[in-house]
Design an enzyme around this catalytic site. Structure first.
Site, short mmCIF file in Angstrom:
data_model
loop_
_atom_site.label_atom_id
_atom_site.label_comp_id
_atom_site.label_asym_id
_atom_site.label_seq_id
_atom_site.Cartn_x
_atom_site.Cartn_y
_atom_site.Cartn_z
N ARG A 61 7.28 -1.74 10.24
CA ARG A 61 6.46 -2.95 10.14
C ARG A 61 6.32 -3.54 11.54
O ARG A 61 7.27 -4.11 12.08
CB ARG A 61 7.12 -3.96 9.19
CG ARG A 61 7.14 -3.51 7.73
CD ARG A 61 5.74 -3.35 7.21
NE ARG A 61 5.70 -3.31 5.75
CZ ARG A 61 4.59 -3.25 5.06
NH1 ARG A 61 3.42 -3.22 5.70
NH2 ARG A 61 4.61 -3.20 3.76
N ALA A 73 4.16 -1.41 -2.47
CA ALA A 73 3.36 -2.63 -2.54
C ALA A 73 2.01 -2.40 -1.88
O ALA A 73 1.81 -1.40 -1.18
CB ALA A 73 4.09 -3.77 -1.84
N GLU A 89 -1.30 1.74 -6.04
CA GLU A 89 -0.38 1.71 -4.91
C GLU A 89 0.88 2.55 -5.17
O GLU A 89 1.39 3.19 -4.25
CB GLU A 89 0.00 0.27 -4.56
CG GLU A 89 -1.10 -0.50 -3.88
CD GLU A 89 -1.40 -0.03 -2.46
OE1 GLU A 89 -0.62 0.74 -1.87
OE2 GLU A 89 -2.45 -0.45 -1.93
N PRO A 111 3.83 -20.86 0.02
CA PRO A 111 2.93 -21.94 -0.38
C PRO A 111 2.75 -23.06 0.64
O PRO A 111 1.82 -23.85 0.51
CB PRO A 111 3.54 -22.48 -1.68
CG PRO A 111 4.97 -22.09 -1.61
CD PRO A 111 5.00 -20.79 -0.84
N GLY A 112 3.58 -23.12 1.65
CA GLY A 112 3.39 -24.14 2.67
C GLY A 112 2.20 -23.87 3.57
O GLY A 112 1.64 -24.79 4.17
N GLU A 135 -4.41 6.68 6.64
CA GLU A 135 -4.11 7.31 7.93
C GLU A 135 -3.15 6.50 8.80
O GLU A 135 -2.52 7.04 9.69
CB GLU A 135 -5.38 7.63 8.70
CG GLU A 135 -6.19 6.42 9.11
CD GLU A 135 -7.47 6.76 9.83
OE1 GLU A 135 -7.93 5.91 10.61
OE2 GLU A 135 -8.01 7.86 9.63
N GLU A 137 -0.50 4.86 7.47
CA GLU A 137 0.75 4.70 6.72
C GLU A 137 1.67 5.90 6.96
O GLU A 137 1.25 7.05 6.88
CB GLU A 137 0.48 4.59 5.21
CG GLU A 137 -0.14 3.29 4.79
CD GLU A 137 -0.32 3.21 3.29
OE1 GLU A 137 0.16 2.22 2.70
OE2 GLU A 137 -0.94 4.11 2.70
#
Length: 177
Positions: A61, A73, A89, A111-112, A135, A137
Protein backbone atom coordinates in the site's frame (compact mmCIF):
# COMPACT_ATOMS: atom_id res chain seq x y z
CA UNK A 1 -29.24 22.01 16.73
CA UNK A 2 -29.14 23.07 13.10
CA UNK A 3 -26.23 23.12 10.66
CA UNK A 4 -26.64 24.84 7.31
CA UNK A 5 -24.57 23.89 4.27
CA UNK A 6 -24.16 27.17 2.39
CA UNK A 7 -21.55 26.77 -0.34
CA UNK A 8 -19.38 24.04 -1.82
CA UNK A 9 -16.22 24.23 -3.93
CA UNK A 10 -14.53 21.21 -5.49
CA UNK A 11 -10.77 21.72 -5.15
CA UNK A 12 -9.59 18.36 -6.62
CA UNK A 13 -11.23 15.49 -8.49
CA UNK A 14 -10.13 12.18 -10.05
CA UNK A 15 -11.81 8.87 -10.95
CA UNK A 16 -12.01 7.68 -7.35
CA UNK A 17 -12.68 10.73 -5.18
CA UNK A 18 -13.02 14.46 -4.96
CA UNK A 19 -11.90 16.90 -2.32
CA UNK A 20 -14.25 19.75 -1.60
CA UNK A 21 -14.54 22.64 0.81
CA UNK A 22 -17.93 23.50 2.23
CA UNK A 23 -19.06 26.63 3.96
CA UNK A 24 -21.20 25.72 6.97
CA UNK A 25 -23.22 27.83 9.36
CA UNK A 26 -22.87 26.30 12.81
CA UNK A 27 -25.75 26.21 15.35
CA UNK A 28 -24.34 29.30 17.10
CA UNK A 29 -24.34 31.28 13.82
CA UNK A 30 -20.60 31.17 13.12
CA UNK A 31 -19.64 30.39 9.51
CA UNK A 32 -16.70 28.06 8.83
CA UNK A 33 -15.11 26.20 5.90
CA UNK A 34 -14.67 22.43 6.27
CA UNK A 35 -12.87 20.06 3.89
CA UNK A 36 -14.38 16.75 2.82
CA UNK A 37 -13.44 13.78 0.68
CA UNK A 38 -16.26 12.36 -1.42
CA UNK A 39 -15.24 8.91 -2.52
CA UNK A 40 -16.60 5.73 -3.93
CA UNK A 41 -18.10 3.19 -1.54
CA UNK A 42 -16.15 -0.04 -1.08
CA UNK A 43 -16.62 -3.64 0.00
CA UNK A 44 -14.60 -5.99 2.16
CA UNK A 45 -15.07 -9.74 2.04
CA UNK A 46 -14.56 -12.03 5.02
CA UNK A 47 -14.13 -15.26 3.06
CA UNK A 48 -14.14 -18.56 4.96
CA UNK A 49 -12.94 -21.83 3.47
CA UNK A 50 -14.70 -25.11 4.25
CA UNK A 51 -12.00 -25.84 6.85
CA UNK A 52 -12.68 -22.48 8.57
CA UNK A 53 -9.67 -20.57 7.30
CA UNK A 54 -9.91 -16.87 6.49
CA UNK A 55 -8.69 -15.74 3.07
CA UNK A 56 -6.38 -12.72 3.33
CA UNK A 57 -4.39 -10.78 0.76
CA UNK A 58 -1.01 -9.24 1.38
CA UNK A 59 -0.30 -6.23 -0.78
CA UNK A 60 1.89 -3.18 -0.91
CA UNK A 61 0.00 0.00 0.00
CA UNK A 62 1.91 3.06 -1.26
CA UNK A 63 0.10 5.46 1.11
CA UNK A 64 1.64 3.73 4.16
CA UNK A 65 4.77 2.60 2.30
CA UNK A 66 4.41 -0.94 3.57
CA UNK A 67 2.81 -4.31 2.92
CA UNK A 68 -0.61 -4.72 4.53
CA UNK A 69 -2.45 -7.94 5.30
CA UNK A 70 -6.18 -7.52 4.75
CA UNK A 71 -9.39 -9.19 3.68
CA UNK A 72 -10.12 -9.01 -0.08
CA UNK A 73 -11.73 -5.67 -0.91
CA UNK A 74 -12.43 -3.19 -3.66
CA UNK A 75 -14.32 -0.17 -4.90
CA UNK A 76 -17.91 -0.39 -6.09
CA UNK A 77 -18.08 0.29 -9.81
CA UNK A 78 -20.83 2.53 -11.26
CA UNK A 79 -24.04 0.56 -11.74
CA UNK A 80 -22.83 -2.29 -9.53
CA UNK A 81 -24.41 -3.27 -6.21
CA UNK A 82 -22.24 -3.85 -3.15
CA UNK A 83 -23.04 -7.58 -3.34
CA UNK A 84 -22.04 -7.79 -7.02
CA UNK A 85 -18.78 -6.02 -6.17
CA UNK A 86 -18.10 -8.47 -3.34
CA UNK A 87 -18.50 -11.48 -5.65
CA UNK A 88 -16.33 -9.84 -8.33
CA UNK A 89 -13.55 -8.68 -6.01
CA UNK A 90 -13.28 -12.01 -4.20
CA UNK A 91 -12.70 -13.83 -7.47
CA UNK A 92 -10.43 -11.17 -8.99
CA UNK A 93 -8.21 -10.69 -5.94
CA UNK A 94 -8.23 -14.06 -4.21
CA UNK A 95 -9.20 -16.48 -6.95
CA UNK A 96 -12.28 -17.80 -5.16
CA UNK A 97 -15.94 -17.82 -6.14
CA UNK A 98 -18.44 -17.86 -3.27
CA UNK A 99 -21.61 -19.91 -3.43
CA UNK A 100 -22.97 -17.82 -0.55
CA UNK A 101 -22.46 -14.09 0.14
CA UNK A 102 -24.15 -12.45 3.14
CA UNK A 103 -23.87 -8.78 4.03
CA UNK A 104 -23.03 -8.54 7.71
CA UNK A 105 -22.81 -4.75 8.13
CA UNK A 106 -21.81 -1.43 6.63
CA UNK A 107 -20.15 1.59 8.18
CA UNK A 108 -18.85 5.05 7.36
CA UNK A 109 -15.13 4.62 6.81
CA UNK A 110 -14.22 8.06 8.21
CA UNK A 111 -17.37 10.12 8.93
CA UNK A 112 -15.45 13.19 10.07
CA UNK A 113 -14.25 13.84 6.52
CA UNK A 114 -16.22 11.54 4.19
CA UNK A 115 -19.62 9.97 3.60
CA UNK A 116 -18.06 6.93 1.90
CA UNK A 117 -19.19 3.58 3.26
CA UNK A 118 -17.57 0.18 3.44
CA UNK A 119 -19.89 -2.83 3.13
CA UNK A 120 -18.63 -6.03 4.78
CA UNK A 121 -19.73 -9.43 3.46
CA UNK A 122 -19.31 -12.98 4.74
CA UNK A 123 -18.46 -15.35 1.88
CA UNK A 124 -18.93 -19.09 2.34
CA UNK A 125 -18.88 -22.29 0.28
CA UNK A 126 -15.85 -21.16 -1.69
CA UNK A 127 -14.79 -22.69 -4.99
CA UNK A 128 -11.18 -22.18 -6.07
CA UNK A 129 -10.92 -20.44 -9.45
CA UNK A 130 -8.17 -18.16 -10.71
CA UNK A 131 -7.04 -14.65 -9.75
CA UNK A 132 -7.70 -11.95 -12.32
CA UNK A 133 -5.63 -9.04 -11.06
CA UNK A 134 -5.53 -5.54 -12.51
CA UNK A 135 -2.15 -4.62 -14.00
CA UNK A 136 -1.34 -2.52 -10.93
CA UNK A 137 -2.23 -5.25 -8.39
CA UNK A 138 0.35 -7.59 -6.90
CA UNK A 139 -1.23 -9.76 -4.21
CA UNK A 140 -0.12 -12.73 -2.15
CA UNK A 141 -2.94 -14.97 -0.90
CA UNK A 142 -2.77 -16.21 2.68
CA UNK A 143 -5.16 -18.66 4.32
CA UNK A 144 -5.15 -18.37 8.10
CA UNK A 145 -6.96 -20.29 10.83
CA UNK A 146 -8.53 -18.33 13.68
CA UNK A 147 -5.61 -19.35 15.87
CA UNK A 148 -3.10 -18.12 13.28
CA UNK A 149 -4.98 -14.81 12.97
CA UNK A 150 -4.14 -14.03 16.60
CA UNK A 151 -0.43 -13.95 15.76
CA UNK A 152 -0.74 -11.76 12.68
CA UNK A 153 -0.10 -8.03 12.70
CA UNK A 154 -3.38 -6.75 11.25
CA UNK A 155 -3.43 -2.96 10.84
CA UNK A 156 -6.27 -2.56 8.32
CA UNK A 157 -9.50 -1.33 9.92
CA UNK A 158 -12.01 -3.20 7.78
CA UNK A 159 -10.13 -6.46 8.30
CA UNK A 160 -9.88 -6.02 12.06
CA UNK A 161 -13.60 -5.19 12.29
CA UNK A 162 -14.64 -8.18 10.16
CA UNK A 163 -12.50 -10.66 12.08
CA UNK A 164 -13.57 -9.26 15.47
CA UNK A 165 -17.19 -9.54 14.32
CA UNK A 166 -16.71 -13.28 13.89
CA UNK A 167 -14.85 -13.63 17.18
CA UNK A 168 -17.54 -11.78 19.14
CA UNK A 169 -20.74 -12.90 17.43
CA UNK A 170 -19.68 -16.20 15.92
CA UNK A 171 -21.43 -17.52 12.85
CA UNK A 172 -23.82 -20.39 12.17
CA UNK A 173 -21.29 -21.57 9.58
CA UNK A 174 -18.82 -22.30 12.37
CA UNK A 175 -21.51 -23.78 14.60
CA UNK A 176 -20.87 -21.13 17.27
CA UNK A 177 -23.13 -18.82 19.28
Amino acid sequence: MKFKHMDKKVVYKNDHFEISQEKLRLPGGKEVWWSFIEGVDAVGILALTDDNKVILVRQYRPAVQDFVLEIPAGLIEPGESPEETAYRELEEEAGYRAESMEKIYEYYSSPGISKSKTHIFLAKSLVKTKQSLDEDEFLEIIEASFEELQGLNLVDGKSILAIKHLEILGTPFLGEK
